[in-house]
Write an enzyme that holds these catalytic residues in place. Structure first.
Site, PDB file in Angstrom:
ATOM      1  N   HIS A   1       3.016  69.893  12.985  1.00 22.25           N
ATOM      2  CA  HIS A   1       1.868  69.903  12.073  1.00 22.25           C
ATOM      3  C   HIS A   1       2.067  71.091  11.136  1.00 22.25           C
ATOM      4  O   HIS A   1       2.430  72.181  11.561  1.00 22.25           O
ATOM      5  CB  HIS A   1       0.603  70.018  12.932  1.00 22.25           C
ATOM      6  CG  HIS A   1      -0.561  70.697  12.302  1.00 22.25           C
ATOM      7  ND1 HIS A   1      -1.172  70.241  11.159  1.00 22.25           N
ATOM      8  CD2 HIS A   1      -1.277  71.792  12.682  1.00 22.25           C
ATOM      9  CE1 HIS A   1      -2.193  71.035  10.873  1.00 22.25           C
ATOM     10  NE2 HIS A   1      -2.273  71.984  11.770  1.00 22.25           N
ATOM     11  N   ASP A   3     -20.828  52.514  38.652  1.00 23.03           N
ATOM     12  CA  ASP A   3     -21.606  51.512  39.378  1.00 23.03           C
ATOM     13  C   ASP A   3     -20.727  50.295  39.591  1.00 23.03           C
ATOM     14  O   ASP A   3     -19.916  49.937  38.750  1.00 23.03           O
ATOM     15  CB  ASP A   3     -22.918  51.181  38.670  1.00 23.03           C
ATOM     16  CG  ASP A   3     -22.729  50.547  37.302  1.00 23.03           C
ATOM     17  OD1 ASP A   3     -21.611  50.631  36.733  1.00 23.03           O
ATOM     18  OD2 ASP A   3     -23.703  49.973  36.792  1.00 23.03           O
ATOM     19  N   TYR A  10      -7.505  71.937   6.412  1.00 16.79           N
ATOM     20  CA  TYR A  10      -8.421  72.999   6.816  1.00 16.79           C
ATOM     21  C   TYR A  10      -7.899  74.340   6.309  1.00 16.79           C
ATOM     22  O   TYR A  10      -6.708  74.470   5.987  1.00 16.79           O
ATOM     23  CB  TYR A  10      -8.630  73.022   8.345  1.00 16.79           C
ATOM     24  CG  TYR A  10      -7.395  73.310   9.168  1.00 16.79           C
ATOM     25  CD1 TYR A  10      -6.997  74.620   9.409  1.00 16.79           C
ATOM     26  CD2 TYR A  10      -6.637  72.288   9.708  1.00 16.79           C
ATOM     27  CE1 TYR A  10      -5.864  74.903  10.160  1.00 16.79           C
ATOM     28  CE2 TYR A  10      -5.498  72.550  10.462  1.00 16.79           C
ATOM     29  CZ  TYR A  10      -5.122  73.857  10.693  1.00 16.79           C
ATOM     30  OH  TYR A  10      -3.997  74.139  11.432  1.00 16.79           O
TER      31      TYR A  10
HETATM   32  P1  FAD Z   1       1.185  76.691  24.941  1.00 14.73           P
HETATM   33  O1  FAD Z   1       0.596  77.800  24.198  1.00 14.73           O
HETATM   34  O2  FAD Z   1       2.299  75.953  24.304  1.00 14.73           O
HETATM   35  O3  FAD Z   1       1.616  77.243  26.333  1.00 14.73           O
HETATM   36  C1  FAD Z   1       2.421  76.494  27.215  1.00 14.73           C
HETATM   37  C2  FAD Z   1       3.358  77.450  27.864  1.00 14.73           C
HETATM   38  O4  FAD Z   1       4.038  76.810  28.916  1.00 14.73           O
HETATM   39  C3  FAD Z   1       4.412  77.972  26.914  1.00 14.73           C
HETATM   40  O5  FAD Z   1       4.269  79.365  26.807  1.00 14.73           O
HETATM   41  C4  FAD Z   1       5.710  77.563  27.551  1.00 14.73           C
HETATM   42  O6  FAD Z   1       6.720  78.527  27.385  1.00 14.73           O
HETATM   43  C5  FAD Z   1       5.312  77.397  28.985  1.00 14.73           C
HETATM   44  N1  FAD Z   1       6.178  76.491  29.728  1.00 14.73           N
HETATM   45  C6  FAD Z   1       6.360  75.171  29.519  1.00 14.73           C
HETATM   46  N2  FAD Z   1       7.212  74.667  30.406  1.00 14.73           N
HETATM   47  C7  FAD Z   1       7.576  75.690  31.215  1.00 14.73           C
HETATM   48  C8  FAD Z   1       8.431  75.798  32.339  1.00 14.73           C
HETATM   49  N3  FAD Z   1       9.101  74.737  32.824  1.00 14.73           N
HETATM   50  N4  FAD Z   1       8.575  77.007  32.926  1.00 14.73           N
HETATM   51  C9  FAD Z   1       7.906  78.088  32.463  1.00 14.73           C
HETATM   52  N5  FAD Z   1       7.089  78.049  31.400  1.00 14.73           N
HETATM   53  C10 FAD Z   1       6.918  76.860  30.779  1.00 14.73           C
HETATM   54  N6  FAD Z   1      -6.009  74.516  18.145  1.00 14.73           N
HETATM   55  C11 FAD Z   1      -7.261  74.890  17.839  1.00 14.73           C
HETATM   56  O7  FAD Z   1      -8.135  74.806  18.689  1.00 14.73           O
HETATM   57  N7  FAD Z   1      -7.595  75.355  16.604  1.00 14.73           N
HETATM   58  C12 FAD Z   1      -6.651  75.471  15.633  1.00 14.73           C
HETATM   59  O8  FAD Z   1      -6.967  75.878  14.525  1.00 14.73           O
HETATM   60  C13 FAD Z   1      -5.341  75.067  15.913  1.00 14.73           C
HETATM   61  N8  FAD Z   1      -4.413  75.100  14.952  1.00 14.73           N
HETATM   62  C14 FAD Z   1      -3.129  74.792  15.253  1.00 14.73           C
HETATM   63  C15 FAD Z   1      -2.177  74.927  14.255  1.00 14.73           C
HETATM   64  C16 FAD Z   1      -0.852  74.670  14.534  1.00 14.73           C
HETATM   65  C17 FAD Z   1       0.152  74.843  13.440  1.00 14.73           C
HETATM   66  C18 FAD Z   1      -0.484  74.220  15.820  1.00 14.73           C
HETATM   67  C19 FAD Z   1       0.920  73.922  16.141  1.00 14.73           C
HETATM   68  C20 FAD Z   1      -1.447  74.061  16.793  1.00 14.73           C
HETATM   69  C21 FAD Z   1      -2.767  74.343  16.531  1.00 14.73           C
HETATM   70  N9  FAD Z   1      -3.763  74.204  17.491  1.00 14.73           N
HETATM   71  C22 FAD Z   1      -5.041  74.589  17.200  1.00 14.73           C
HETATM   72  C23 FAD Z   1      -3.462  73.652  18.815  1.00 14.73           C
HETATM   73  C24 FAD Z   1      -3.288  74.761  19.841  1.00 14.73           C
HETATM   74  O9  FAD Z   1      -2.402  75.699  19.349  1.00 14.73           O
HETATM   75  C25 FAD Z   1      -2.752  74.240  21.150  1.00 14.73           C
HETATM   76  O10 FAD Z   1      -3.431  73.084  21.510  1.00 14.73           O
HETATM   77  C26 FAD Z   1      -2.878  75.269  22.262  1.00 14.73           C
HETATM   78  O11 FAD Z   1      -2.355  76.494  21.852  1.00 14.73           O
HETATM   79  C27 FAD Z   1      -2.171  74.816  23.506  1.00 14.73           C
HETATM   80  O12 FAD Z   1      -2.227  75.845  24.454  1.00 14.73           O
HETATM   81  P2  FAD Z   1      -1.392  75.711  25.813  1.00 14.73           P
HETATM   82  O13 FAD Z   1      -1.642  76.941  26.588  1.00 14.73           O
HETATM   83  O14 FAD Z   1      -1.689  74.412  26.447  1.00 14.73           O
HETATM   84  O15 FAD Z   1       0.109  75.590  25.327  1.00 14.73           O
HETATM   85  N1  THG Z   2     -19.941  42.229  37.039  1.00 19.94           N
HETATM   86  C1  THG Z   2     -19.303  42.561  38.158  1.00 19.94           C
HETATM   87  N2  THG Z   2     -19.025  43.823  38.469  1.00 19.94           N
HETATM   88  C2  THG Z   2     -19.379  44.820  37.630  1.00 19.94           C
HETATM   89  C3  THG Z   2     -20.082  44.536  36.457  1.00 19.94           C
HETATM   90  C4  THG Z   2     -20.354  43.185  36.160  1.00 19.94           C
HETATM   91  N3  THG Z   2     -19.054  46.090  37.933  1.00 19.94           N
HETATM   92  C5  THG Z   2     -19.176  47.099  36.946  1.00 19.94           C
HETATM   93  C6  THG Z   2     -20.428  46.910  36.133  1.00 19.94           C
HETATM   94  N4  THG Z   2     -20.486  45.548  35.622  1.00 19.94           N
HETATM   95  C7  THG Z   2     -21.611  47.149  37.008  1.00 19.94           C
HETATM   96  N5  THG Z   2     -22.866  47.065  36.295  1.00 19.94           N
HETATM   97  C8  THG Z   2     -23.867  46.212  36.638  1.00 19.94           C
HETATM   98  C9  THG Z   2     -25.134  46.541  36.221  1.00 19.94           C
HETATM   99  C10 THG Z   2     -26.208  45.761  36.616  1.00 19.94           C
HETATM  100  C11 THG Z   2     -25.998  44.643  37.395  1.00 19.94           C
HETATM  101  C12 THG Z   2     -24.727  44.273  37.738  1.00 19.94           C
HETATM  102  C13 THG Z   2     -23.642  45.062  37.364  1.00 19.94           C
HETATM  103  C14 THG Z   2     -27.134  43.851  37.897  1.00 19.94           C
HETATM  104  N6  THG Z   2     -28.221  44.556  38.275  1.00 19.94           N
HETATM  105  C15 THG Z   2     -29.348  43.924  38.917  1.00 19.94           C
HETATM  106  C16 THG Z   2     -30.616  44.681  38.522  1.00 19.94           C
HETATM  107  O1  THG Z   2     -30.524  45.864  38.218  1.00 19.94           O
HETATM  108  O2  THG Z   2     -31.644  44.057  38.517  1.00 19.94           O
HETATM  109  C17 THG Z   2     -29.080  44.026  40.410  1.00 19.94           C
HETATM  110  C18 THG Z   2     -30.237  44.209  41.270  1.00 19.94           C
HETATM  111  C19 THG Z   2     -29.861  44.105  42.704  1.00 19.94           C
HETATM  112  O3  THG Z   2     -29.307  45.064  43.254  1.00 19.94           O
HETATM  113  O4  THG Z   2     -30.094  43.033  43.287  1.00 19.94           O
HETATM  114  O5  THG Z   2     -27.066  42.650  38.004  1.00 19.94           O
HETATM  115  O6  THG Z   2     -20.930  42.841  35.093  1.00 19.94           O
HETATM  116  N7  THG Z   2     -18.897  41.598  38.980  1.00 19.94           N
END
Ligand code: FAD
Ligand code: THG
Length: 795
Positions: free
Chosen positions: A218, A529, A246
């Site tokens: 980037h 659920d 930005y």
């Molecule tokens: P890193 O800082 O990369 O740390 C990972 C570390 O793991 C590294 O130090 C590496 O050496 C170590 N490592 C990996 N593998 C091993 C291994 N096998 N053994 C030992 N060490 C290892 N984010 C924002 O929120 N705001 C911003 O404005 C922003 N701007 C950005 C601009 C740029 C140009 C870039 C590139 C990124 C930007 N980001 C921004 C994103 C942000 O920088 C990253 O998401 C964040 O820094 C990731 O942090 P991290 O600790 O996960 O990774």
């Molecule tokens: N069908 C089946 N499984 C499911 C869903 C589905 N699992 C995930 C999700 N959807 C679960 N959500 C619901 C929500 C409400 C009901 C069924 C699945 C439902 N409720 C009745 C009530 O609230 O009146 C049950 C009352 C009772 O317990 O008798 O029917 O769509 N297979």
């Protein structure tokens, strides 16, 4: 006290070390291949802009904590965040984002051009239509933040070692983590945490873990001195999303980040020795930046007097859905990862992970970030590559909540797919499944004319035809493709005891019973659920909400229980509506009358030539059945029902109608209406909890006080208005909660919105919902809005 090794001393690794030591887990060793604390990873060059507001409540909350914590460590400067609009569409989007901010508790306001421009020394009002100002946003110096958190962790007993590359993870004979190997020797540990940033996939490969992130470069560039900048860096951080840009100040210079260029996947990450600067920095490619420079000058004309002096193509991680990857390796206990995390969310993620590791519960709803949220088809290298690049391209795009991903499609299709195409299905995609939203074949239904229109934003991915499909379902009968509803087979001698332990309702019923039940976490929060159909004494079919439910089952299943995801090899048609029985009965020798085949019962029967498991339940709140069979018989099942249904006016109906009908009936959608943050009672699901039996989360439920908030049904007063979900709800002028899901209710003639609101609100109370900057009047209702006596279902 367990021994912990953290791999990676970037912002995430050091934050985790701090959070663990703050919790008394002081035996922490942080290893990094690079030097401390500018390790050469993404954190070493991140410009550190923190914009907290995100469509996701969880992501916003993670950012809020990061701001709070880093401010307390003097590593954050609250300069404010300003997102500007140069198009009418973006201005509407800023109002939508102001809504997210209000929903999740971030102070923010949409300002007119004059007021917005006044906040930034280089902005002029004639270039913009307005701005979203978030006073608590600001800047993190990432290396300072790494250092501050590392130093505090060290003061509490942690150790940090640079120049140690982790080359392997050692395991015990029982298959738990035992430590790591490095190029400098081995270290013992009970817990190993991968905080390896964009090296995540390589680290995962050491332990057989697919880590679905893609390192992408980037562009970030810095100008020479700019007239008009004081050098004190008081300017707010600035986003110009219409041009994918930005900005922040660096003294009297401006730093510009661009997402406008082509995605640049990193084919091979360089080692420290091979890198000119550091592994996370590739050589700047000016031609890719040129259009962004033009756009930057167009917005901030003062830049024309200077030029780009430095630039990098900096590497960081992108995932297929934009969320981080957090969790414990299912097959290697003790191995955790927290990767694809921005600086913005780093401390929040670290806190949640530390809570999770030390107490068994993250304390924050992390389901959107869970490492195991994907289906296997979403883990292939080609899928990750395509979708992660898409995430890069769309970073600043105006995305409608119903916008389907573009490619790769189609991936998963149900056996009914050819029939759906013939009927003119308008497809969306969910969990890689093609899912009809509505069918163009239904456009000529007379009901279409009765459906009210809506505003342009709400009309996206919507048609009056969907309303007609909902009405026909209430009036006659419709066929819904329920194939994508995930289902598990849970079988074996221990199956009943296992499911009793995992869920809240009593499942100890005779075969043929179906039970609606909840899966809670240890703290009593609603994970999911489920419907549990006891098909045989030791065999259950469980309707679930996706891969996370499977993951939870697999983690807990004892040796005498087999859990299998049978979604792919099977299919399901929901046959629902008052005439469903008239369609089904002639096709089967089994009596499907109410007495012989009651509500929430399961029977094995034949539908014409097709053997099916029929479950008498309906998420749309109508008489009918879910009819399950194996995938190869699906088309025959569809055709049989379709033909028999003709004389009853059967239609095929889609997701859009489905969602409307379930909201009228008050059926919740787990993960959207309620999450791990909510207990069953305040979610309105206490009826599915039997505290006279043992289950995970029971103890926590016994200690709950009176609920402060309640999942509340609202109807909009204006019969043509709609909201879409996540909007803030106001009581008077005070933000009081937020909408979870919403849809027009075609039967009741009002938009239905579920919202988390103070429990003190009562039926008939007036509230307002902010929809794109406009307040819509709404009224608290009594549930369910539709068919409270169940007369349409129990007959
Ligand atoms: P890193 O800082 O990369 O740390 C990972 C570390 O793991 C590294 O130090 C590496 O050496 C170590 N490592 C990996 N593998 C091993 C291994 N096998 N053994 C030992 N060490 C290892 N984010 C924002 O929120 N705001 C911003 O404005 C922003 N701007 C950005 C601009 C740029 C140009 C870039 C590139 C990124 C930007 N980001 C921004 C994103 C942000 O920088 C990253 O998401 C964040 O820094 C990731 O942090 P991290 O600790 O996960 O990774
Ligand atoms: N069908 C089946 N499984 C499911 C869903 C589905 N699992 C995930 C999700 N959807 C679960 N959500 C619901 C929500 C409400 C009901 C069924 C699945 C439902 N409720 C009745 C009530 O609230 O009146 C049950 C009352 C009772 O317990 O008798 O029917 O769509 N297979």
């Amino acid at each position: 006290m367990p021994t912990v090794i953290i791999v990676g001393a970037g912002i995430v690794g050091s934050a985790i070390a701090d959070e663990l030591t703050q919790r008394g887990w002081t035996d922490v060793l942080v290893l990094d291949q690079g030097p401390l604390y500018a390790t050469g990873g993404s954190s070493s060059h991140a410009p550190g802009l923190v914009f907290q507001t995100n469509p996701s409540k969880t992501m916003t909350n993670l950012a809020q904590y990061t701001v709070e914590k880093l401010a307390s460590l003097d590593a954050f400067r609250p300069l404010g965040g300003l997102e500007i609009a140069t198009t009418p569409e973006r201005l509407v989007e800023l109002h939508r984002r102001a809504g997210f901010a209000a929903s999740w508790g971030v102070p923010a306001r949409v300002l007119g051009p004059e007021e917005a421009a006044a906040l930034h020394p280089l902005l002029s009002p004639d270039k913009i239509l307005g701005g979203l100002h978030t006073p608590t946003d600001g800047l993190v110096n990432a290396v300072d933040a790494v250092t501050a958190q590392a130093e505090r962790a060290i003061a509490h007993g942690a150790r940090f070692l640079g120049g140690h590359r982790v080359t392997g993870v050692r395991t015990t004979p029982e298959g738990r983590v035992a430590g790591v190997d490095t190029d400098q020797g081995s270290f013992d540990a009970d817990i190993v945490i991968g905080a390896a940033g964009f090296w995540g996939p390589q680290f995962g490969a050491l332990v057989g873990l697919t880590t679905p992130l893609l390192p992408l470069a980037h562009q970030y560039a810095t100008t020479g001195p700019v007239a008009g900048l004081s050098g004190t860096e008081s300017a707010p951080i600035l986003r110009h999303q219409d041009a994918d840009l930005y900005f922040r100040a660096h003294g009297d210079r401006i730093g510009i980040g661009s997402y406008a260029h082509r995605p640049m996947p990193v084919e091979r990450i360089r080692t420290h020795d091979e890198s000119a600067v550091m592994p996370s920095v590739e050589e700047f490619t000016p031609a890719d930046f040129d259009p962004s420079w033009e756009d930057a000058i167009a917005l901030l004309p003062a830049l024309a007097e200077t030029k780009v002096e430095e630039g990098i193509n900096g590497i960081f991680s992108f995932t297929t859905d934009g969320f981080p990857l957090i969790g414990e390796h299912r097959d290697l206990p003790g191995l955790w990862i927290a990767e694809a995390v921005w600086v913005t969310h780093s401390a929040g993620v670290a806190k949640a992970l530390a809570e999770w590791i030390t107490t068994g519960n993250p304390g924050t709803d992390l389901h959107e970030c869970d490492l195991y949220r994907f289906d296997p088809v979403q883990l292939t290298a080609s899928y990750v590559r395509t979708r992660a690049q898409r995430s890069f391209i769309e970073v600043y795009d105006i995305l409608h909540p119903l916008d389907p991903p573009a490619d790769p499609r189609p991936l998963r299709v149900s056996p009914f797919y050819p029939r759906q195409q013939e009927l003119g299905a308008v497809f969306t995609e969910g969990a890689a499944w093609e899912r009809p939203l509505w069918f163009e074949a239904n456009t000529d239904l007379p009901e279409v004319a009765t459906v009210p229109g809506r505003d342009a934003w709400a009309a996206r991915h919507w048609s009056k035809t969907a309303g007609a499909e909902a009405l026909v379902t209430r009036d006659r009968v419709a066929m819904y493709d329920m194939t994508p509803l995930s289902r598990l087979e849970v079988a074996g001698p221990g199956a009943l005891a296992f499911l009793q332990h995992m869920t809240t309702n009593n499942l100890d019923k005779a075969p043929g019973a179906v039970t609606y039940t909840l899966m809670l976490d240890e703290a009593g929060g609603v994970r999911s659920d489920l419907t549990v159909a006891r098909l045989a004494p030791n065999r259950f079919q469980v309707g679930v909400n996706g891969p996370l439910d499977l993951d939870r089952f697999l983690r807990h299943a004892p040796d005498d229980v087999i859990v299998r995801d049978i979604t792919g090899g099977t299919c399901c048609i929901g046959l629902w509506g008052p005439r469903a029985r008239d369609v089904l009965q002639p096709l089967t020798t089994t009596d499907v009358g109410h007495t012989a085949f009651g509500y929430f019962k399961a029977r094995h029967l034949n539908v014409g030539d097709v053997p099916v498991d029929a479950l008498r339940l309906s998420y749309v709140g109508e008489l009918g059945w879910e009819l399950y069979t194996s995938a190869e018989l699906g088309l025959r099942l569809w055709d049989t029902l379709w033909e028999a249904g003709q004389e009853h006016g059967v239609i095929a109906a889609g997701r859009s109608a489905f969602n409307s009908l379930r909201l009228e009936k008050g059926y919740r959608l787990a993960g959207t209406d309620m999450t791990g943050e909510h207990d069953p009672y305040s979610s309105g699901l206490g009826f599915a909890v039997k505290t006279n039996k043992e289950f995970i989360g029971r103890d926590a439920l016994l200690n709950l006080g009176e609920p402060q908030r309640r999942l509340t049904v609202l109807t909009l007063d204006d019969p043509t208005a709609v909201v879409l979900g996540k909007e803030p709800v106001y009581v008077g002028e005070t933000p009081a909660g937020y909408v979870t899901s919403a849809s027009y209710g075609y039967t009741i003639g009002r938009c239905v919105a579920y919202a988390w609101l103070p429990a003190s609100l009562q039926d008939g109370d007036a509230v307002t919902i902010d929809y794109l900057g406009t307040r819509l009047a709404a009224t608290v209702g009594t549930e369910p809005l539709f068919d409270p006596t169940m007369e349409r279902i129990r007959r």
